[in-house]
Design a protein around this motif. Structure first.
Motif, PDB file in Angstrom:
ATOM      1  N   ALA A 189     -33.510  20.754  31.017  1.00 25.88           N
ATOM      2  CA  ALA A 189     -34.930  20.284  31.322  1.00 25.88           C
ATOM      3  C   ALA A 189     -35.985  21.914  31.362  1.00 25.88           C
ATOM      4  O   ALA A 189     -36.873  21.467  30.648  1.00 25.88           O
ATOM      5  CB  ALA A 189     -34.879  20.070  32.713  1.00 25.88           C
ATOM      6  N   GLU A 190     -35.544  22.848  32.047  1.00 19.73           N
ATOM      7  CA  GLU A 190     -36.812  24.841  30.938  1.00 19.73           C
ATOM      8  C   GLU A 190     -35.938  24.907  30.333  1.00 19.73           C
ATOM      9  O   GLU A 190     -37.752  25.420  30.191  1.00 19.73           O
ATOM     10  CB  GLU A 190     -35.108  25.391  32.332  1.00 19.73           C
ATOM     11  N   VAL A 191     -35.718  24.814  29.955  1.00 16.18           N
ATOM     12  CA  VAL A 191     -35.328  25.165  28.290  1.00 16.18           C
ATOM     13  C   VAL A 191     -36.186  24.172  27.327  1.00 16.18           C
ATOM     14  O   VAL A 191     -37.677  24.876  26.258  1.00 16.18           O
ATOM     15  CB  VAL A 191     -34.296  25.159  27.256  1.00 16.18           C
ATOM     16  N   LEU A 192     -36.486  22.932  27.354  1.00 16.42           N
ATOM     17  CA  LEU A 192     -37.353  21.645  27.058  1.00 16.42           C
ATOM     18  C   LEU A 192     -38.827  22.044  27.312  1.00 16.42           C
ATOM     19  O   LEU A 192     -39.655  21.399  26.398  1.00 16.42           O
ATOM     20  CB  LEU A 192     -37.085  20.592  27.444  1.00 16.42           C
ATOM     21  N   ARG A 193     -39.373  22.707  28.526  1.00 17.85           N
ATOM     22  CA  ARG A 193     -40.122  22.696  28.829  1.00 17.85           C
ATOM     23  C   ARG A 193     -40.886  24.060  28.294  1.00 17.85           C
ATOM     24  O   ARG A 193     -42.134  23.843  27.513  1.00 17.85           O
ATOM     25  CB  ARG A 193     -40.867  23.315  30.053  1.00 17.85           C
ATOM     26  N   ARG A 194     -40.184  24.951  27.948  1.00 16.47           N
ATOM     27  CA  ARG A 194     -40.839  26.111  26.699  1.00 16.47           C
ATOM     28  C   ARG A 194     -40.578  25.463  25.071  1.00 16.47           C
ATOM     29  O   ARG A 194     -41.211  26.019  24.654  1.00 16.47           O
ATOM     30  CB  ARG A 194     -39.990  27.138  26.790  1.00 16.47           C
ATOM     31  N   GLU A 195     -39.372  24.830  25.153  1.00 19.42           N
ATOM     32  CA  GLU A 195     -38.905  24.981  23.341  1.00 19.42           C
ATOM     33  C   GLU A 195     -38.735  23.241  23.221  1.00 19.42           C
ATOM     34  O   GLU A 195     -37.963  22.824  23.947  1.00 19.42           O
ATOM     35  CB  GLU A 195     -37.572  25.307  23.196  1.00 19.42           C
TER      36      GLU A 195
END
Length: 339
Positions: free
Chosen positions: A151-157
């Motif tokens: 989820a953290e990665v998806l907030r950026r990408e």
């Protein structure tokens, strides 16, 4: 509630005390590290989460993040799995695996890849996250931790398909809550860091634009929080957990439960725009400040360390890595909600 007012910025002093040039020592006797117990990937990964969350990290905090990232990349096998336990003699004590430490490693790596202020940390964390995110665990807790990293990665990408697949699979592994309003949870047993399971379902529903899935996660979290409220303060589930239909024990309460609840309520507030969820964050902060079953302050302002547990006699005064990280993580939310 006003318990969060006046909470100062989280201190990394005790975390630095527990950290050497290899990693984060797991245990302490009072405030002094116990080197004989060595290091574990579980705690180092949580260390990378909290250091990466700092918006303007001091040089010593950035150095901690670099140390933790170096440990995790050393712990990672070419298969994407991770070792968990490293002795103080710098020898691995286990084989690479996909236990909770794999999930938490991905959580730490995903957070660093998304939030670190240092480009070199973001780049290396993303390489390690990508390698590990291709794997899967059958354990719901493990998948929940990994899903939080995704989820953290998806907030950026938002277009990262590997992270999207991992987050979706994490929500599937957790499952849907029971329709019984008296037990609105997947399965019949509550164990550790339960709020993380609700949080990953909320996050998956949000990213997939699945209204029903997000609502299921919010229902889980609301039920779990209400379950742990006693006259306005948190009475956390004990380390032994609780099985449906059995007597619920009150102690030993662990700081990780307060931190997981604070994280999940913060995610719910961001996902819904409902600032009422911040009351759950404040209650988690209050637990550390003494608004708990024993009226006991659960951290040492002099050292910056978090106490290891709340017992029938008060605080366990040992200040190990997990409890100190839980304290820092929870106090980080105080800065956000207090503006």
């Amino acid at each position: 509630m006003t318990v969060a007012l006046g909470v100062r910025a989280p201190s990394f002093v005790h975390l630095s005390r527990l950290t050497d040039d290899t990693g984060l020592l797991e245990h302490a006797r009072h405030a002094v590290a116990r080197r004989e117990h060595g290091y574990c990937t579980d705690d180092v990964a949580r260390g990378l989460v909290v250091t990466s969350r700092e918006r303007d990290p001091a040089p010593d905090v950035l150095r901690l993040a670099e140390t933790y990232l170096g440990f995790l990349t050393h712990a990672q096998h070419d298969s994407g799995a991770f070792h968990n336990r490293l002795g103080f003699d710098r020898r691995w004590q286990d084989e690479p695996g996909l236990g909770d430490w794999w999930g938490r490693a991905l959580w730490g790596l995903g957070t660093a890849a998304a939030r670190s202020t240092a480009p070199w940390i973001r780049q290396e964390a993303m390489v390690a996250f990508t390698l590990g995110a291709a794997r899967r665990s059958p354990a719901p807790h493990t998948m929940a931790f990994a899903g939080l990293g995704a989820a953290e990665v998806l907030r950026r990408e938002p277009g990262n398909t590997l992270a999207a697949a991992l987050l979706s699979d994490a929500a599937t592994a957790v499952g849907w809550p029971d329709s019984d309003p008296q037990w609105s949870w997947p399965g019949r047993h509550l164990s550790y860091a339960s709020a993380a399971l609700a949080e990953v379902v909320i996050a998956a529903g949000q990213f997939q634009q699945d209204v029903a899935l997000r609502a299921a996660g919010l229902r889980m979290l609301s039920w779990l929080r209400d379950l742990q409220l006693d006259r306005g303060h948190l009475s956390l589930l004990p380390a032994s957990g609780w099985r449906h239909g059995t007597p619920r024990q009150r102690y030993d309460q662990q700081p990780i439960e307060a931190a997981a609840l604070a994280d999940a309520c913060a995610t719910a507030a961001a996902a819904t725009g409902d600032t009422g969820w911040n009351d759950g964050v404040r209650q988690a902060i209050g637990w550390f400040l003494g608004d708990n079953d024993r009226g006991t302050v659960m951290w040492d302002p002099e050292t910056g360390g978090g106490y290891d547990g709340l017992t029938p006699l008060g605080a366990n005064l040992n200040q190990g890595a997990e409890s100190t990280l839980a304290l820092i993580s929870t106090f980080q939310h105080a800065q956000r909600i207090n503006g």
